[in-house]
Scaffold this motif. Sequence first.
Motif, mmCIF file in Angstrom:
data_model
loop_
_atom_site.group_PDB
_atom_site.id
_atom_site.type_symbol
_atom_site.label_atom_id
_atom_site.label_comp_id
_atom_site.label_asym_id
_atom_site.label_seq_id
_atom_site.Cartn_x
_atom_site.Cartn_y
_atom_site.Cartn_z
ATOM 1 N N GLU A 157 0.943 -0.929 -0.203
ATOM 2 C CA GLU A 157 0.347 -0.170 -0.135
ATOM 3 C C GLU A 157 1.491 1.219 -0.178
ATOM 4 O O GLU A 157 1.948 1.159 0.777
ATOM 5 C CB GLU A 157 -0.902 0.259 1.731
ATOM 6 N N GLU A 158 0.677 2.521 -0.703
ATOM 7 C CA GLU A 158 1.533 3.656 -0.538
ATOM 8 C C GLU A 158 1.429 4.150 0.757
ATOM 9 O O GLU A 158 0.157 4.195 1.092
ATOM 10 C CB GLU A 158 0.830 4.458 -1.825
ATOM 11 N N LYS A 159 1.774 4.478 1.138
ATOM 12 C CA LYS A 159 2.091 5.102 2.494
ATOM 13 C C LYS A 159 2.117 6.776 2.215
ATOM 14 O O LYS A 159 3.801 6.737 2.443
ATOM 15 C CB LYS A 159 2.851 4.124 3.405
ATOM 16 N N PRO A 160 1.662 7.228 2.602
ATOM 17 C CA PRO A 160 2.287 8.754 2.421
ATOM 18 C C PRO A 160 2.939 9.288 3.373
ATOM 19 O O PRO A 160 4.015 10.638 3.734
ATOM 20 C CB PRO A 160 0.681 10.359 1.796
ATOM 21 N N ALA A 161 2.118 9.281 4.539
ATOM 22 C CA ALA A 161 3.276 9.098 5.654
ATOM 23 C C ALA A 161 4.114 9.128 6.094
ATOM 24 O O ALA A 161 5.347 9.960 7.128
ATOM 25 C CB ALA A 161 2.055 8.523 7.176
ATOM 26 N N PHE A 162 5.302 7.941 5.643
ATOM 27 C CA PHE A 162 6.621 8.125 5.900
ATOM 28 C C PHE A 162 7.107 8.763 4.341
ATOM 29 O O PHE A 162 8.259 8.228 4.961
ATOM 30 C CB PHE A 162 7.326 6.281 5.148
ATOM 31 N N ARG A 163 6.923 9.382 3.796
ATOM 32 C CA ARG A 163 7.328 10.418 2.751
ATOM 33 C C ARG A 163 8.655 10.975 3.102
ATOM 34 O O ARG A 163 9.658 11.092 2.609
ATOM 35 C CB ARG A 163 6.647 11.038 1.641
ATOM 36 N N PRO A 164 7.980 12.049 4.039
ATOM 37 C CA PRO A 164 9.121 13.093 4.629
ATOM 38 C C PRO A 164 9.963 12.431 4.817
ATOM 39 O O PRO A 164 11.363 12.454 4.551
ATOM 40 C CB PRO A 164 8.173 13.747 5.755
ATOM 41 N N LYS A 165 10.078 11.528 5.649
ATOM 42 C CA LYS A 165 10.967 10.843 6.580
ATOM 43 C C LYS A 165 12.132 10.143 5.492
ATOM 44 O O LYS A 165 13.692 10.332 5.785
ATOM 45 C CB LYS A 165 10.943 9.486 7.966
ATOM 46 N N ILE A 166 11.741 9.398 4.256
ATOM 47 C CA ILE A 166 12.731 8.738 3.901
ATOM 48 C C ILE A 166 12.707 9.390 2.505
ATOM 49 O O ILE A 166 14.211 10.012 1.936
ATOM 50 C CB ILE A 166 11.387 7.822 2.323
ATOM 51 N N GLN A 167 12.223 10.928 2.666
ATOM 52 C CA GLN A 167 12.736 12.056 0.846
ATOM 53 C C GLN A 167 14.054 12.638 1.885
ATOM 54 O O GLN A 167 15.240 13.020 1.566
ATOM 55 C CB GLN A 167 11.661 13.551 1.323
ATOM 56 N N LYS A 168 13.640 12.979 2.884
ATOM 57 C CA LYS A 168 15.182 13.672 3.800
ATOM 58 C C LYS A 168 16.252 12.321 3.699
ATOM 59 O O LYS A 168 17.809 13.000 3.276
ATOM 60 C CB LYS A 168 14.604 13.609 5.262
ATOM 61 N N PHE A 169 16.234 11.694 4.173
ATOM 62 C CA PHE A 169 17.013 10.261 3.664
ATOM 63 C C PHE A 169 18.146 10.445 2.594
ATOM 64 O O PHE A 169 18.750 11.085 2.278
ATOM 65 C CB PHE A 169 16.715 8.813 4.592
ATOM 66 N N LEU A 170 16.586 10.227 1.888
ATOM 67 C CA LEU A 170 17.683 10.341 0.017
ATOM 68 C C LEU A 170 18.532 11.466 -0.110
ATOM 69 O O LEU A 170 19.239 11.737 -0.711
ATOM 70 C CB LEU A 170 16.251 10.438 -0.777
ATOM 71 N N ASP A 171 17.350 12.521 0.733
ATOM 72 C CA ASP A 171 18.276 14.085 0.481
ATOM 73 C C ASP A 171 19.857 13.734 0.699
ATOM 74 O O ASP A 171 20.934 14.752 0.319
ATOM 75 C CB ASP A 171 17.653 15.334 0.685
ATOM 76 N N ARG A 172 19.762 13.795 2.296
ATOM 77 C CA ARG A 172 21.368 13.380 2.691
ATOM 78 C C ARG A 172 22.009 13.016 2.623
ATOM 79 O O ARG A 172 23.272 12.543 2.662
ATOM 80 C CB ARG A 172 21.100 12.959 4.356
ATOM 81 N N ILE A 173 21.831 12.202 1.555
ATOM 82 C CA ILE A 173 22.777 10.827 0.884
ATOM 83 C C ILE A 173 23.062 10.859 -0.234
ATOM 84 O O ILE A 173 24.461 10.015 -0.901
ATOM 85 C CB ILE A 173 22.483 9.011 1.260
ATOM 86 N N ARG A 174 21.955 12.141 -1.190
ATOM 87 C CA ARG A 174 22.124 12.070 -2.775
ATOM 88 C C ARG A 174 24.042 12.014 -2.950
ATOM 89 O O ARG A 174 24.083 11.525 -4.093
ATOM 90 C CB ARG A 174 21.131 12.572 -3.382
ATOM 91 N N SER A 175 24.325 12.482 -2.526
ATOM 92 C CA SER A 175 26.793 12.588 -2.160
ATOM 93 C C SER A 175 26.970 11.228 -2.484
ATOM 94 O O SER A 175 27.928 11.066 -3.131
ATOM 95 C CB SER A 175 26.042 13.908 -1.601
ATOM 96 N N ARG A 176 26.442 10.209 -1.566
ATOM 97 C CA ARG A 176 27.170 9.408 -1.463
ATOM 98 C C ARG A 176 26.253 8.212 -2.741
ATOM 99 O O ARG A 176 26.595 6.958 -3.267
ATOM 100 C CB ARG A 176 27.544 8.650 -0.314
ATOM 101 N N ILE A 177 25.059 8.734 -2.834
ATOM 102 C CA ILE A 177 24.487 7.380 -3.537
ATOM 103 C C ILE A 177 24.109 7.749 -5.020
ATOM 104 O O ILE A 177 23.102 8.636 -4.852
ATOM 105 C CB ILE A 177 23.386 7.136 -2.821
ATOM 106 N N PRO A 178 24.704 8.495 -6.337
ATOM 107 C CA PRO A 178 24.177 9.268 -6.904
ATOM 108 C C PRO A 178 23.110 8.377 -8.094
ATOM 109 O O PRO A 178 22.507 9.436 -8.314
ATOM 110 C CB PRO A 178 25.598 9.730 -8.035
ATOM 111 N N LEU A 179 23.001 7.481 -7.696
ATOM 112 C CA LEU A 179 22.004 6.745 -8.295
ATOM 113 C C LEU A 179 20.724 7.630 -7.830
ATOM 114 O O LEU A 179 19.218 7.686 -9.214
ATOM 115 C CB LEU A 179 21.264 5.487 -8.938
ATOM 116 N N ILE A 180 20.747 8.240 -7.210
ATOM 117 C CA ILE A 180 18.910 8.844 -6.263
ATOM 118 C C ILE A 180 18.897 9.983 -7.419
ATOM 119 O O ILE A 180 17.733 10.256 -7.506
ATOM 120 C CB ILE A 180 19.513 9.291 -5.118
ATOM 121 N N ASP A 181 19.565 10.368 -7.810
ATOM 122 C CA ASP A 181 19.535 11.424 -9.042
ATOM 123 C C ASP A 181 19.380 11.142 -10.398
ATOM 124 O O ASP A 181 18.495 12.044 -11.611
ATOM 125 C CB ASP A 181 20.791 12.456 -9.349
#
Length: 348
Positions: free
Chosen positions: A67-91
């Motif tokens: 099931e799509e769970k919008p409530a969890f999106r902000p925490k995941i978004q923040k996580f991806l934003d913070r690690i994108r320099s180490r994990i470039p595939l995010i972009d």
Amino acid sequence: MNTTSSAYTSTWQSPSNLAIVKYWGKKELQQPINPSVSFSLSKAVTTTTVSLTPTKSSGFSFYLNNEEKPAFRPKIQKFLDRIRSRIPLIDQFHLNIYSSNTFPHSSGIASSASAMSALAFCLADLQQQVAGEKNLSIQEVSYLSRIGSGSAARSVYGGWNLWGHLPEIPESSDFHAIPLPIKIHPLFKTLQDDILIVSDQRKKVSSTAGHALMHDHPFRNGRIKQAHNNTLLLLKHLENGNWEGFSTIAENEAMSLHGLMMSSHPSFTLMLPATLSLINEIKEFQQNSGLPVTFTLDAGPNIHLLYPQNVKKEIVKWENQKLKPLCEKGTIIHDHIGDGPQKISQQK
Ligand code: DP6
């Protein structure tokens, strides 16, 4: 779930963990104010699959139990934003994230620890697939997991782990967890964790908000010192098989954690009346039976009952008689120390 159409897919299963010395209070990017010690659980796991879709605009979809769970999106978004320099595939890709837990949300088992570590393992694996780089080390995965949720740093290994720097243990770090650098006594290699469910309601105050209240806490310095001392003592007890010592620290940490909540500004209480009734039952049984059994609490009302496997029969008998009736709907979740995360091979 259709993940097979993507050339790049990774599935990992990662456990939750239970802290004996608690992480409570953080500096920037989830660096802890004090060291913590935990063990990974066996049955309480999150399984996550990430598949990549090439796209001009990056982004992600998140599904929990299909099931799509919008409530969890902000925490995941923040996580991806913070690690994108180490994990470039995010972009470079759209991430399709599919997760499922073996345990109910808000059951007193830290879902963010298993969820964030499983996601970090998938991303590390995919980055290697996409760019052909060498695999990230497990310490780097612990580092990434920590950025998602502090306690997740400790979920990347099986058995007993330490996170947070202690001058006495030079290899320890605020940035990532390490396996305990000691030989664990057999008594603590079969530890059982029975979770006595007092309430399965979502808690009033999140751990993240609780951590923030440690910033100006009047007992902050004392707490840091206490956690430091408890960590060093706990390591000795785990090595020597000293159950009494272990039990004293487990209970002292649990009660101190809740004491810190009650004495912060604003204060809050997560224990419920049944939590105290259960603690009283456990204390009485400890004294009368002399059996090795103790407890801890996380940031919630539920109790984690801890004992070695060789007394399971006696403990479960008493638990069913005395503790089960005090639990919500008589619910007790049985788990034990586990072997850590594993990569799940793709179904063809
Ligand atoms: C009480 O790791 O859930 O379970 O870093 O904000 O995601 P964030 O918090 P989280 O805090 C866990 C707190 C605890 C103690 C512990 O696991 O050490």
